[in-house]
Design an enzyme around this catalytic site. Structure first.
Site, PDB file in Angstrom:
ATOM      1  N   HIS A 188      31.301  59.455  53.148  1.00  0.00           N
ATOM      2  CA  HIS A 188      31.915  59.175  54.508  1.00  0.00           C
ATOM      3  C   HIS A 188      31.167  58.509  55.285  1.00  0.00           C
ATOM      4  O   HIS A 188      30.983  56.987  55.407  1.00  0.00           O
ATOM      5  CB  HIS A 188      32.638  60.568  55.056  1.00  0.00           C
ATOM      6  CG  HIS A 188      33.606  60.270  56.159  1.00  0.00           C
ATOM      7  ND1 HIS A 188      34.000  58.974  56.797  1.00  0.00           N
ATOM      8  CD2 HIS A 188      34.065  61.306  56.861  1.00  0.00           C
ATOM      9  CE1 HIS A 188      34.788  59.154  57.566  1.00  0.00           C
ATOM     10  NE2 HIS A 188      35.010  60.506  57.874  1.00  0.00           N
ATOM     11  N   HIS A 245      37.095  49.338  49.781  1.00  0.00           N
ATOM     12  CA  HIS A 245      37.633  50.305  50.849  1.00  0.00           C
ATOM     13  C   HIS A 245      39.189  50.852  50.284  1.00  0.00           C
ATOM     14  O   HIS A 245      39.887  50.202  49.571  1.00  0.00           O
ATOM     15  CB  HIS A 245      38.026  49.685  52.193  1.00  0.00           C
ATOM     16  CG  HIS A 245      38.130  50.585  53.374  1.00  0.00           C
ATOM     17  ND1 HIS A 245      39.307  51.313  53.586  1.00  0.00           N
ATOM     18  CD2 HIS A 245      37.280  50.824  54.201  1.00  0.00           C
ATOM     19  CE1 HIS A 245      38.991  52.016  54.645  1.00  0.00           C
ATOM     20  NE2 HIS A 245      37.778  51.839  55.000  1.00  0.00           N
ATOM     21  N   ASP A 262      30.596  48.913  56.829  1.00  0.00           N
ATOM     22  CA  ASP A 262      29.406  49.354  56.502  1.00  0.00           C
ATOM     23  C   ASP A 262      28.274  48.223  55.805  1.00  0.00           C
ATOM     24  O   ASP A 262      27.222  48.451  56.061  1.00  0.00           O
ATOM     25  CB  ASP A 262      29.373  50.602  55.331  1.00  0.00           C
ATOM     26  CG  ASP A 262      30.029  51.802  56.282  1.00  0.00           C
ATOM     27  OD1 ASP A 262      29.848  52.031  57.343  1.00  0.00           O
ATOM     28  OD2 ASP A 262      30.817  52.289  55.696  1.00  0.00           O
TER      29      ASP A 262
HETATM   30  C1  LIG Z   1      35.239  52.812  49.243  1.00  0.00           C
HETATM   31  C2  LIG Z   1      35.589  53.272  47.995  1.00  0.00           C
HETATM   32  C3  LIG Z   1      35.217  54.370  47.707  1.00  0.00           C
HETATM   33  C4  LIG Z   1      37.135  52.935  47.597  1.00  0.00           C
HETATM   34  O1  LIG Z   1      37.577  53.350  46.549  1.00  0.00           O
HETATM   35  P1  LIG Z   1      39.006  53.246  46.058  1.00  0.00           P
HETATM   36  O2  LIG Z   1      39.877  52.899  46.911  1.00  0.00           O
HETATM   37  O3  LIG Z   1      39.238  54.528  45.346  1.00  0.00           O
HETATM   38  O4  LIG Z   1      38.756  52.399  44.697  1.00  0.00           O
HETATM   39  P2  LIG Z   1      38.581  52.569  43.176  1.00  0.00           P
HETATM   40  O5  LIG Z   1      37.169  53.587  43.071  1.00  0.00           O
HETATM   41  O6  LIG Z   1      39.696  53.115  42.467  1.00  0.00           O
HETATM   42  O7  LIG Z   1      38.086  51.351  42.531  1.00  0.00           O
HETATM   43  C5  LIG Z   1      38.922  50.314  42.116  1.00  0.00           C
HETATM   44  C6  LIG Z   1      38.262  49.210  41.045  1.00  0.00           C
HETATM   45  O8  LIG Z   1      37.111  48.567  41.868  1.00  0.00           O
HETATM   46  C7  LIG Z   1      36.077  48.705  41.436  1.00  0.00           C
HETATM   47  N1  LIG Z   1      35.239  49.042  42.535  1.00  0.00           N
HETATM   48  C8  LIG Z   1      35.480  49.511  43.791  1.00  0.00           C
HETATM   49  N2  LIG Z   1      34.546  49.259  44.734  1.00  0.00           N
HETATM   50  C9  LIG Z   1      33.512  48.926  44.067  1.00  0.00           C
HETATM   51  C10 LIG Z   1      32.282  48.399  44.658  1.00  0.00           C
HETATM   52  N3  LIG Z   1      31.655  48.937  45.797  1.00  0.00           N
HETATM   53  N4  LIG Z   1      31.555  47.670  43.756  1.00  0.00           N
HETATM   54  C11 LIG Z   1      31.927  47.583  42.528  1.00  0.00           C
HETATM   55  N5  LIG Z   1      33.362  47.755  41.687  1.00  0.00           N
HETATM   56  C12 LIG Z   1      33.903  48.287  42.812  1.00  0.00           C
HETATM   57  C13 LIG Z   1      35.972  49.965  40.598  1.00  0.00           C
HETATM   58  O9  LIG Z   1      35.098  50.224  39.600  1.00  0.00           O
HETATM   59  C14 LIG Z   1      37.673  50.121  40.107  1.00  0.00           C
HETATM   60  O10 LIG Z   1      37.487  49.046  38.734  1.00  0.00           O
HETATM   61  P3  LIG Z   1      38.252  49.396  37.652  1.00  0.00           P
HETATM   62  O11 LIG Z   1      39.682  49.194  38.011  1.00  0.00           O
HETATM   63  O12 LIG Z   1      37.799  48.436  36.795  1.00  0.00           O
HETATM   64  O13 LIG Z   1      37.844  50.693  37.227  1.00  0.00           O
HETATM   65  C15 LIG Z   1      34.684  52.015  46.753  1.00  0.00           C
HETATM   66  O14 LIG Z   1      35.291  50.797  47.237  1.00  0.00           O
HETATM   67  C16 LIG Z   1      33.545  52.420  47.073  1.00  0.00           C
HETATM   68  O15 LIG Z   1      32.748  53.359  46.416  1.00  0.00           O
HETATM   69  N6  LIG Z   1      32.609  51.155  47.526  1.00  0.00           N
HETATM   70  C17 LIG Z   1      31.296  51.411  47.789  1.00  0.00           C
HETATM   71  C18 LIG Z   1      30.820  52.255  48.915  1.00  0.00           C
HETATM   72  C19 LIG Z   1      31.314  52.229  50.291  1.00  0.00           C
HETATM   73  O16 LIG Z   1      30.919  50.949  50.623  1.00  0.00           O
HETATM   74  N7  LIG Z   1      31.757  52.897  51.168  1.00  0.00           N
HETATM   75  C20 LIG Z   1      32.329  52.673  52.430  1.00  0.00           C
HETATM   76  C21 LIG Z   1      33.736  52.704  52.534  1.00  0.00           C
HETATM   77  S1  LIG Z   1      33.990  52.414  54.335  1.00  0.00           S
END
Ligand SMILES: CC(C)(COP(=O)(O)OP(=O)(O)OC[C@H]1O[C@@H](n2cnc3c(N)ncnc32)[C@H](O)[C@@H]1OP(=O)(O)O)[C@@H](O)C(=O)NCCC(=O)NCCS
Length: 442
Positions: free
Chosen positions: A268, A307, A363
Protein backbone atom coordinates in the site's frame (compact mmCIF):
# COMPACT_ATOMS: atom_id res chain seq x y z
CA UNK A 1 -37.42 2.29 -20.17
CA UNK A 2 -35.38 -0.81 -19.19
CA UNK A 3 -36.32 -2.29 -15.83
CA UNK A 4 -33.81 -1.73 -13.01
CA UNK A 5 -33.86 -5.37 -11.96
CA UNK A 6 -31.80 -8.50 -12.32
CA UNK A 7 -33.54 -11.82 -12.95
CA UNK A 8 -31.63 -14.78 -11.57
CA UNK A 9 -32.48 -18.41 -12.24
CA UNK A 10 -31.19 -20.97 -9.77
CA UNK A 11 -30.50 -24.08 -11.83
CA UNK A 12 -30.43 -26.21 -8.68
CA UNK A 13 -34.11 -25.57 -8.00
CA UNK A 14 -35.41 -24.03 -11.22
CA UNK A 15 -36.64 -21.02 -9.27
CA UNK A 16 -36.34 -17.46 -10.55
CA UNK A 17 -35.69 -14.39 -8.44
CA UNK A 18 -36.03 -10.74 -9.38
CA UNK A 19 -33.45 -8.62 -7.63
CA UNK A 20 -33.60 -4.81 -7.68
CA UNK A 21 -30.68 -2.86 -9.14
CA UNK A 22 -29.96 0.42 -7.39
CA UNK A 23 -27.18 2.81 -8.48
CA UNK A 24 -25.57 0.09 -10.60
CA UNK A 25 -25.46 -2.38 -7.72
CA UNK A 26 -27.43 -5.26 -6.26
CA UNK A 27 -27.66 -5.84 -2.54
CA UNK A 28 -25.66 -8.89 -1.56
CA UNK A 29 -28.29 -9.58 1.13
CA UNK A 30 -30.88 -10.04 -1.64
CA UNK A 31 -28.96 -13.19 -2.59
CA UNK A 32 -29.77 -14.72 0.81
CA UNK A 33 -33.32 -15.57 -0.37
CA UNK A 34 -31.81 -17.95 -2.97
CA UNK A 35 -31.94 -21.32 -1.17
CA UNK A 36 -32.16 -24.96 -2.04
CA UNK A 37 -34.30 -25.75 1.02
CA UNK A 38 -35.20 -24.64 4.56
CA UNK A 39 -31.81 -25.76 5.96
CA UNK A 40 -29.83 -23.78 3.40
CA UNK A 41 -28.57 -20.46 4.83
CA UNK A 42 -28.91 -18.86 1.41
CA UNK A 43 -26.49 -17.77 -1.27
CA UNK A 44 -23.61 -15.46 -0.34
CA UNK A 45 -21.33 -13.58 -2.72
CA UNK A 46 -17.72 -14.68 -2.42
CA UNK A 47 -15.33 -11.81 -3.05
CA UNK A 48 -11.85 -12.11 -1.54
CA UNK A 49 -10.06 -8.74 -1.46
CA UNK A 50 -13.36 -6.97 -2.25
CA UNK A 51 -12.59 -7.06 -5.96
CA UNK A 52 -16.16 -6.27 -6.94
CA UNK A 53 -17.95 -5.36 -3.73
CA UNK A 54 -19.12 -1.89 -2.76
CA UNK A 55 -19.20 -1.80 1.04
CA UNK A 56 -20.56 1.74 1.35
CA UNK A 57 -22.15 4.67 -0.43
CA UNK A 58 -19.77 7.60 -0.38
CA UNK A 59 -19.84 11.25 -1.42
CA UNK A 60 -16.16 11.97 -0.86
CA UNK A 61 -14.09 10.83 -3.85
CA UNK A 62 -14.95 9.75 -7.36
CA UNK A 63 -12.57 7.67 -9.46
CA UNK A 64 -13.09 6.49 -13.02
CA UNK A 65 -10.09 4.26 -13.54
CA UNK A 66 -10.70 3.61 -17.24
CA UNK A 67 -10.75 7.30 -18.03
CA UNK A 68 -8.05 8.33 -15.54
CA UNK A 69 -10.39 10.59 -13.53
CA UNK A 70 -10.09 11.55 -9.85
CA UNK A 71 -12.44 14.05 -8.18
CA UNK A 72 -12.71 15.15 -4.55
CA UNK A 73 -16.29 16.20 -3.80
CA UNK A 74 -16.80 16.80 -7.52
CA UNK A 75 -13.68 18.89 -8.15
CA UNK A 76 -11.05 17.49 -10.55
CA UNK A 77 -7.71 16.71 -8.94
CA UNK A 78 -5.90 18.71 -11.65
CA UNK A 79 -7.74 21.89 -10.68
CA UNK A 80 -7.22 21.39 -6.95
CA UNK A 81 -3.51 20.67 -7.45
CA UNK A 82 -3.15 23.84 -9.47
CA UNK A 83 -5.31 26.25 -7.47
CA UNK A 84 -5.84 24.97 -3.95
CA UNK A 85 -3.74 24.44 -0.84
CA UNK A 86 -3.66 21.24 1.20
CA UNK A 87 -5.58 22.81 4.10
CA UNK A 88 -8.29 24.13 1.80
CA UNK A 89 -8.56 20.71 0.12
CA UNK A 90 -8.71 19.04 3.54
CA UNK A 91 -11.63 21.34 4.43
CA UNK A 92 -13.33 20.37 1.16
CA UNK A 93 -12.83 16.67 1.82
CA UNK A 94 -13.89 16.79 5.45
CA UNK A 95 -16.84 19.20 5.13
CA UNK A 96 -18.00 18.58 1.58
CA UNK A 97 -17.75 22.14 0.20
CA UNK A 98 -14.96 24.60 -0.49
CA UNK A 99 -14.64 27.15 2.33
CA UNK A 100 -15.46 30.86 2.07
CA UNK A 101 -12.68 33.31 2.95
CA UNK A 102 -13.79 33.55 6.58
CA UNK A 103 -14.32 29.81 6.96
CA UNK A 104 -10.90 29.11 5.50
CA UNK A 105 -9.28 31.58 7.93
CA UNK A 106 -11.14 29.97 10.83
CA UNK A 107 -10.22 26.46 9.68
CA UNK A 108 -6.56 27.41 9.32
CA UNK A 109 -6.66 28.95 12.81
CA UNK A 110 -8.37 25.89 14.27
CA UNK A 111 -5.86 23.48 12.77
CA UNK A 112 -2.86 25.64 13.69
CA UNK A 113 -4.11 25.82 17.30
CA UNK A 114 -3.69 22.05 17.46
CA UNK A 115 -0.19 21.56 16.09
CA UNK A 116 1.40 21.24 19.56
CA UNK A 117 1.41 17.87 21.31
CA UNK A 118 1.30 17.15 25.04
CA UNK A 119 4.79 16.96 26.55
CA UNK A 120 4.01 13.45 27.73
CA UNK A 121 3.39 12.45 24.14
CA UNK A 122 6.80 13.84 23.25
CA UNK A 123 8.32 11.77 26.04
CA UNK A 124 6.33 8.77 24.84
CA UNK A 125 8.01 9.16 21.44
CA UNK A 126 11.42 9.58 23.01
CA UNK A 127 10.92 6.11 24.49
CA UNK A 128 11.19 4.45 21.11
CA UNK A 129 14.50 2.79 20.22
CA UNK A 130 17.04 4.99 18.46
CA UNK A 131 16.52 3.14 15.18
CA UNK A 132 12.72 2.80 15.36
CA UNK A 133 11.00 2.87 11.99
CA UNK A 134 9.21 6.24 11.74
CA UNK A 135 6.03 4.59 10.46
CA UNK A 136 5.94 2.31 13.51
CA UNK A 137 6.40 5.38 15.69
CA UNK A 138 3.57 7.17 13.88
CA UNK A 139 1.16 4.24 14.23
CA UNK A 140 1.95 3.79 17.93
CA UNK A 141 1.86 7.48 18.77
CA UNK A 142 -1.39 8.23 16.95
CA UNK A 143 -2.94 5.28 18.81
CA UNK A 144 -1.59 6.67 22.08
CA UNK A 145 -3.33 10.01 21.40
CA UNK A 146 -6.63 8.37 22.31
CA UNK A 147 -5.43 8.15 25.92
CA UNK A 148 -4.89 11.92 25.94
CA UNK A 149 -8.36 12.72 24.63
CA UNK A 150 -10.95 10.46 26.25
CA UNK A 151 -13.67 12.81 24.93
CA UNK A 152 -12.93 11.30 21.52
CA UNK A 153 -14.89 8.21 22.46
CA UNK A 154 -18.12 10.12 21.97
CA UNK A 155 -18.11 9.43 18.25
CA UNK A 156 -21.80 10.25 17.81
CA UNK A 157 -21.24 13.81 19.01
CA UNK A 158 -20.65 16.31 16.18
CA UNK A 159 -18.54 18.69 18.26
CA UNK A 160 -16.34 15.84 19.43
CA UNK A 161 -15.86 14.60 15.86
CA UNK A 162 -14.94 18.11 14.75
CA UNK A 163 -12.48 18.57 17.59
CA UNK A 164 -10.69 15.27 16.96
CA UNK A 165 -10.51 16.07 13.23
CA UNK A 166 -8.77 19.39 13.94
CA UNK A 167 -6.46 17.73 16.45
CA UNK A 168 -5.51 14.91 14.12
CA UNK A 169 -4.90 17.08 11.05
CA UNK A 170 -3.02 19.56 13.25
CA UNK A 171 -0.86 17.08 15.13
CA UNK A 172 0.00 14.49 12.52
CA UNK A 173 2.77 16.59 10.88
CA UNK A 174 4.23 17.22 14.33
CA UNK A 175 4.27 13.51 15.18
CA UNK A 176 5.68 12.68 11.72
CA UNK A 177 8.46 15.25 12.08
CA UNK A 178 9.30 14.10 15.62
CA UNK A 179 9.56 10.53 14.31
CA UNK A 180 11.98 11.72 11.62
CA UNK A 181 14.10 13.76 14.07
CA UNK A 182 14.17 10.78 16.41
CA UNK A 183 15.59 8.55 13.66
CA UNK A 184 18.33 11.11 13.06
CA UNK A 185 19.12 11.63 16.76
CA UNK A 186 18.13 15.27 16.45
CA UNK A 187 16.16 17.31 19.02
CA UNK A 188 12.48 17.63 18.22
CA UNK A 189 11.46 21.01 16.79
CA UNK A 190 8.23 22.57 18.08
CA UNK A 191 5.69 23.86 15.58
CA UNK A 192 6.00 27.39 14.21
CA UNK A 193 2.46 28.62 13.75
CA UNK A 194 3.52 31.61 11.64
CA UNK A 195 4.31 29.24 8.80
CA UNK A 196 1.96 27.47 6.40
CA UNK A 197 0.95 23.85 7.06
CA UNK A 198 3.70 22.48 4.82
CA UNK A 199 6.17 25.27 5.70
CA UNK A 200 5.79 24.42 9.37
CA UNK A 201 6.27 20.73 8.58
CA UNK A 202 9.51 21.50 6.75
CA UNK A 203 10.61 23.61 9.72
CA UNK A 204 9.92 20.79 12.19
CA UNK A 205 11.86 18.41 9.95
CA UNK A 206 14.89 20.41 8.91
CA UNK A 207 15.37 23.38 11.26
CA UNK A 208 18.78 23.35 12.90
CA UNK A 209 20.22 26.33 14.82
CA UNK A 210 18.59 29.17 12.90
CA UNK A 211 16.28 31.38 14.95
CA UNK A 212 13.63 31.44 12.27
CA UNK A 213 13.34 28.70 9.66
CA UNK A 214 12.41 29.97 6.20
CA UNK A 215 11.07 27.13 4.08
CA UNK A 216 12.00 27.15 0.43
CA UNK A 217 8.80 28.26 -1.36
CA UNK A 218 9.30 25.72 -4.16
CA UNK A 219 9.60 22.81 -1.75
CA UNK A 220 6.73 24.16 0.34
CA UNK A 221 4.58 24.31 -2.79
CA UNK A 222 5.73 20.84 -3.94
CA UNK A 223 4.62 19.37 -0.61
CA UNK A 224 1.26 21.18 -0.88
CA UNK A 225 0.69 19.53 -4.25
CA UNK A 226 1.85 16.12 -3.06
CA UNK A 227 -0.41 16.41 -0.01
CA UNK A 228 -3.40 17.39 -2.19
CA UNK A 229 -2.77 14.40 -4.48
CA UNK A 230 -2.63 11.99 -1.53
CA UNK A 231 -5.52 13.38 0.54
CA UNK A 232 -8.04 10.69 -0.40
CA UNK A 233 -8.45 7.78 -2.77
CA UNK A 234 -11.88 6.37 -1.91
CA UNK A 235 -12.10 2.77 -0.59
CA UNK A 236 -8.43 1.75 -0.65
CA UNK A 237 -6.95 -0.63 1.92
CA UNK A 238 -6.21 1.90 4.69
CA UNK A 239 -9.55 3.69 4.28
CA UNK A 240 -11.32 0.36 4.45
CA UNK A 241 -9.34 -0.41 7.62
CA UNK A 242 -10.50 2.96 9.03
CA UNK A 243 -14.12 2.22 8.20
CA UNK A 244 -14.00 -1.31 9.59
CA UNK A 245 -12.37 -0.30 12.88
CA UNK A 246 -14.63 2.76 13.08
CA UNK A 247 -17.71 0.59 12.58
CA UNK A 248 -17.08 -0.88 16.04
CA UNK A 249 -17.34 2.76 17.27
CA UNK A 250 -13.68 2.84 18.26
CA UNK A 251 -12.41 6.38 18.83
CA UNK A 252 -10.93 8.23 15.82
CA UNK A 253 -7.32 8.02 17.08
CA UNK A 254 -7.58 4.23 17.13
CA UNK A 255 -9.24 4.44 13.71
CA UNK A 256 -6.42 6.54 12.21
CA UNK A 257 -3.78 4.35 13.87
CA UNK A 258 -5.41 1.29 12.26
CA UNK A 259 -5.53 3.02 8.89
CA UNK A 260 -1.87 4.06 9.21
CA UNK A 261 -1.00 0.46 10.14
CA UNK A 262 -2.58 -0.68 6.86
CA UNK A 263 -0.65 2.02 5.02
CA UNK A 264 2.62 0.78 6.50
CA UNK A 265 2.40 -2.37 4.36
CA UNK A 266 4.57 -2.51 1.26
CA UNK A 267 1.60 -3.30 -0.95
CA UNK A 268 0.00 0.00 0.00
CA UNK A 269 2.19 2.86 1.27
CA UNK A 270 5.52 1.31 0.37
CA UNK A 271 5.45 1.23 -3.43
CA UNK A 272 7.35 4.52 -3.89
CA UNK A 273 10.10 3.15 -1.67
CA UNK A 274 10.32 0.14 -3.99
CA UNK A 275 10.58 2.48 -6.97
CA UNK A 276 13.60 4.24 -5.48
CA UNK A 277 15.25 0.90 -4.64
CA UNK A 278 14.62 -0.30 -8.19
CA UNK A 279 15.99 2.87 -9.83
CA UNK A 280 19.08 2.77 -7.60
CA UNK A 281 19.58 -0.87 -8.48
CA UNK A 282 19.36 -0.10 -12.20
CA UNK A 283 22.01 2.56 -11.64
CA UNK A 284 22.66 3.40 -15.30
CA UNK A 285 20.78 3.62 -18.59
CA UNK A 286 22.72 0.64 -19.95
CA UNK A 287 21.02 -1.67 -17.48
CA UNK A 288 17.46 -0.71 -18.44
CA UNK A 289 17.01 -3.20 -21.33
CA UNK A 290 18.03 -6.10 -19.07
CA UNK A 291 15.45 -5.04 -16.47
CA UNK A 292 12.70 -4.72 -19.07
CA UNK A 293 13.59 -8.21 -20.27
CA UNK A 294 13.26 -9.60 -16.74
CA UNK A 295 9.91 -7.84 -16.31
CA UNK A 296 8.57 -9.18 -19.58
CA UNK A 297 9.71 -12.68 -18.63
CA UNK A 298 7.51 -12.32 -15.53
CA UNK A 299 10.52 -12.52 -13.19
CA UNK A 300 9.80 -9.18 -11.52
CA UNK A 301 7.52 -6.18 -11.69
CA UNK A 302 8.27 -2.70 -12.84
CA UNK A 303 7.63 -0.83 -9.61
CA UNK A 304 5.51 2.31 -9.93
CA UNK A 305 3.73 0.88 -12.96
CA UNK A 306 0.18 -0.41 -13.11
CA UNK A 307 -2.73 0.21 -10.80
CA UNK A 308 -5.70 -1.81 -9.58
CA UNK A 309 -8.09 0.97 -10.56
CA UNK A 310 -6.39 3.18 -13.15
CA UNK A 311 -6.19 1.27 -16.39
CA UNK A 312 -5.59 4.25 -18.65
CA UNK A 313 -3.30 6.55 -16.72
CA UNK A 314 -3.03 7.75 -13.14
CA UNK A 315 -4.00 11.45 -13.25
CA UNK A 316 -1.83 12.11 -10.22
CA UNK A 317 1.28 10.84 -12.01
CA UNK A 318 0.99 13.57 -14.67
CA UNK A 319 0.77 16.34 -12.07
CA UNK A 320 3.57 14.95 -9.97
CA UNK A 321 5.95 14.71 -12.92
CA UNK A 322 5.79 18.50 -13.33
CA UNK A 323 6.37 19.00 -9.61
CA UNK A 324 9.48 16.83 -9.87
CA UNK A 325 11.08 19.26 -12.30
CA UNK A 326 10.28 22.22 -10.02
CA UNK A 327 11.86 20.43 -7.08
CA UNK A 328 15.03 19.62 -9.04
CA UNK A 329 15.48 23.35 -9.72
CA UNK A 330 16.14 23.65 -5.99
CA UNK A 331 17.68 20.33 -5.04
CA UNK A 332 19.61 19.68 -8.23
CA UNK A 333 18.55 17.07 -10.77
CA UNK A 334 18.17 13.64 -9.25
CA UNK A 335 20.18 11.04 -11.15
CA UNK A 336 17.19 8.74 -10.66
CA UNK A 337 14.92 10.87 -12.84
CA UNK A 338 16.87 10.21 -16.04
CA UNK A 339 16.64 6.50 -15.46
CA UNK A 340 12.95 6.87 -14.62
CA UNK A 341 12.21 8.86 -17.78
CA UNK A 342 14.04 6.40 -20.00
CA UNK A 343 12.26 3.49 -18.33
CA UNK A 344 8.92 5.20 -18.83
CA UNK A 345 9.68 5.92 -22.49
CA UNK A 346 10.64 2.34 -23.23
CA UNK A 347 7.72 0.89 -21.29
CA UNK A 348 5.10 3.13 -22.88
CA UNK A 349 6.27 2.01 -26.34
CA UNK A 350 6.46 -1.66 -25.50
CA UNK A 351 3.63 -3.98 -26.45
CA UNK A 352 3.85 -5.89 -23.13
CA UNK A 353 3.00 -2.79 -21.13
CA UNK A 354 0.58 -1.29 -23.66
CA UNK A 355 -1.45 -4.51 -23.88
CA UNK A 356 -1.72 -4.77 -20.10
CA UNK A 357 -2.52 -1.08 -19.71
CA UNK A 358 0.46 -0.50 -17.46
CA UNK A 359 1.22 3.20 -16.99
CA UNK A 360 3.27 5.05 -14.39
CA UNK A 361 1.31 5.54 -11.17
CA UNK A 362 1.63 8.26 -8.53
CA UNK A 363 4.40 6.35 -6.77
CA UNK A 364 6.67 6.31 -9.79
CA UNK A 365 7.53 9.98 -9.25
CA UNK A 366 6.68 10.70 -5.61
CA UNK A 367 9.59 8.56 -4.40
CA UNK A 368 12.05 10.41 -6.64
CA UNK A 369 10.82 13.76 -5.35
CA UNK A 370 11.01 12.73 -1.70
CA UNK A 371 14.46 11.28 -2.29
CA UNK A 372 15.64 14.53 -3.92
CA UNK A 373 14.24 16.49 -0.94
CA UNK A 374 16.44 14.46 1.35
CA UNK A 375 13.90 12.12 2.94
CA UNK A 376 15.06 8.61 3.79
CA UNK A 377 12.85 5.93 2.23
CA UNK A 378 11.45 4.94 5.64
CA UNK A 379 9.75 8.35 5.76
CA UNK A 380 7.81 7.82 2.53
CA UNK A 381 4.75 6.12 4.07
CA UNK A 382 4.79 8.71 6.86
CA UNK A 383 4.60 11.45 4.23
CA UNK A 384 1.63 9.63 2.73
CA UNK A 385 -0.16 9.33 6.09
CA UNK A 386 -0.11 13.07 6.82
CA UNK A 387 -2.46 14.21 4.06
CA UNK A 388 -4.43 10.96 4.02
CA UNK A 389 -5.56 11.75 7.56
CA UNK A 390 -8.16 14.19 6.19
CA UNK A 391 -9.48 11.47 3.85
CA UNK A 392 -9.61 8.90 6.66
CA UNK A 393 -11.50 11.31 8.90
CA UNK A 394 -13.99 12.24 6.18
CA UNK A 395 -14.64 8.59 5.35
CA UNK A 396 -14.86 7.63 9.01
CA UNK A 397 -17.37 10.40 9.81
CA UNK A 398 -19.43 9.46 6.75
CA UNK A 399 -19.50 5.85 7.96
CA UNK A 400 -20.45 6.80 11.54
CA UNK A 401 -23.44 8.81 10.29
CA UNK A 402 -24.54 6.30 7.66
CA UNK A 403 -27.72 4.68 8.98
CA UNK A 404 -27.22 1.66 6.76
CA UNK A 405 -23.87 0.85 8.34
CA UNK A 406 -23.45 -1.50 11.28
CA UNK A 407 -20.43 -3.19 12.72
CA UNK A 408 -18.48 -4.55 9.75
CA UNK A 409 -18.75 -8.32 9.73
CA UNK A 410 -18.17 -10.14 6.45
CA UNK A 411 -19.38 -13.67 5.84
CA UNK A 412 -17.13 -16.61 5.07
CA UNK A 413 -17.30 -19.79 3.06
CA UNK A 414 -16.37 -22.48 5.60
CA UNK A 415 -14.06 -25.14 4.15
CA UNK A 416 -12.80 -26.68 7.44
CA UNK A 417 -13.52 -30.03 9.15
CA UNK A 418 -16.99 -31.37 9.76
CA UNK A 419 -18.12 -31.96 13.33
CA UNK A 420 -15.82 -34.36 15.23
CA UNK A 421 -15.50 -35.51 18.82
CA UNK A 422 -12.81 -34.25 21.20
CA UNK A 423 -10.12 -36.94 21.85
CA UNK A 424 -8.38 -37.05 25.25
CA UNK A 425 -4.77 -35.82 25.15
CA UNK A 426 -3.16 -39.25 25.58
CA UNK A 427 -5.28 -40.74 22.78
CA UNK A 428 -3.94 -38.33 20.16
CA UNK A 429 -1.59 -39.75 17.59
CA UNK A 430 1.79 -38.01 17.31
CA UNK A 431 1.44 -36.80 13.75
CA UNK A 432 4.52 -35.91 11.76
CA UNK A 433 5.16 -32.49 10.31
CA UNK A 434 4.59 -33.94 6.83
CA UNK A 435 0.89 -34.26 7.64
CA UNK A 436 -0.23 -30.97 6.24
CA UNK A 437 -3.11 -30.38 8.65
CA UNK A 438 -0.65 -29.75 11.49
CA UNK A 439 1.46 -27.56 9.27
CA UNK A 440 -0.99 -24.68 9.27
CA UNK A 441 -0.27 -21.06 8.39
CA UNK A 442 1.10 -20.24 11.84
C1 LIG B 1 -0.59 -2.01 -8.62
C2 LIG B 1 -0.76 -3.49 -8.92
C3 LIG B 1 -0.67 -4.30 -7.60
C4 LIG B 1 -2.14 -3.72 -9.56
O1 LIG B 1 -2.29 -5.05 -9.78
P1 LIG B 1 -3.58 -5.70 -10.45
O2 LIG B 1 -4.57 -4.69 -10.89
O3 LIG B 1 -4.07 -6.75 -9.53
O4 LIG B 1 -2.99 -6.31 -11.79
P2 LIG B 1 -2.45 -7.78 -11.96
O5 LIG B 1 -1.49 -8.12 -10.89
O6 LIG B 1 -3.64 -8.66 -12.18
O7 LIG B 1 -1.64 -7.65 -13.34
C5 LIG B 1 -2.22 -7.72 -14.64
C6 LIG B 1 -1.11 -8.07 -15.63
O8 LIG B 1 -0.16 -7.01 -15.71
C7 LIG B 1 1.12 -7.45 -15.26
N1 LIG B 1 1.63 -6.39 -14.37
C8 LIG B 1 0.93 -5.65 -13.49
N2 LIG B 1 1.70 -4.73 -12.92
C9 LIG B 1 2.93 -4.90 -13.47
C10 LIG B 1 4.15 -4.25 -13.28
N3 LIG B 1 4.28 -3.22 -12.43
N4 LIG B 1 5.22 -4.67 -13.99
C11 LIG B 1 5.10 -5.69 -14.86
N5 LIG B 1 3.97 -6.35 -15.09
C12 LIG B 1 2.89 -5.96 -14.38
C13 LIG B 1 0.88 -8.73 -14.48
O9 LIG B 1 2.01 -9.54 -14.49
C14 LIG B 1 -0.28 -9.30 -15.24
O10 LIG B 1 0.21 -9.85 -16.41
P3 LIG B 1 -0.42 -11.23 -16.99
O11 LIG B 1 -1.80 -10.88 -17.39
O12 LIG B 1 0.48 -11.61 -18.11
O13 LIG B 1 -0.35 -12.22 -15.85
C15 LIG B 1 0.35 -3.97 -9.90
O14 LIG B 1 0.23 -3.26 -11.11
C16 LIG B 1 1.76 -3.82 -9.32
O15 LIG B 1 2.23 -4.72 -8.63
N6 LIG B 1 2.46 -2.69 -9.61
C17 LIG B 1 3.76 -2.45 -9.09
C18 LIG B 1 3.67 -1.93 -7.66
C19 LIG B 1 3.13 -0.51 -7.58
O16 LIG B 1 3.59 0.38 -8.28
N7 LIG B 1 2.15 -0.31 -6.69
C20 LIG B 1 1.62 1.02 -6.43
C21 LIG B 1 0.21 1.14 -6.77
S1 LIG B 1 -0.34 2.79 -6.46
Amino acid sequence: MAKETLTVRDDRTGKEYVIPIELGSIRATDLAQIKTGPDDGGLVSYDPAFMNTAACKSKVTFIDGDRGILHYRGYPIEELAEKSTYLETAYLIVKGELPTTSHLAMWRHNITMHTMVHENLKRFMQGFRYDAHPMGMLVGTVGALSTFYPDARDVMDLESRRMQTRRLIGKIPTIAAFAYRHSRGLPYVYPDNDLSYTGNFLSMLFRMTELKYRPDPVLEHALEVLFILHADHEQNCSTTAARVVGSALADPYSVVAAAAAALSGPRHGGANEEVVHMLREIGSMNNIPALIKQVKAGERRLMGFGHRVYKNYDPRAKIIKEVAYQVFEVTGRSPLIDIALELEKIALDDEYFVKRKLYPNVDFYSGIIYDAMGFPVEMFPVLFAIPRTSGWMAQWAEMVLDEEQRIARPRQVYIGRDLRSYPPLDARRDVGAQETEVRGPL
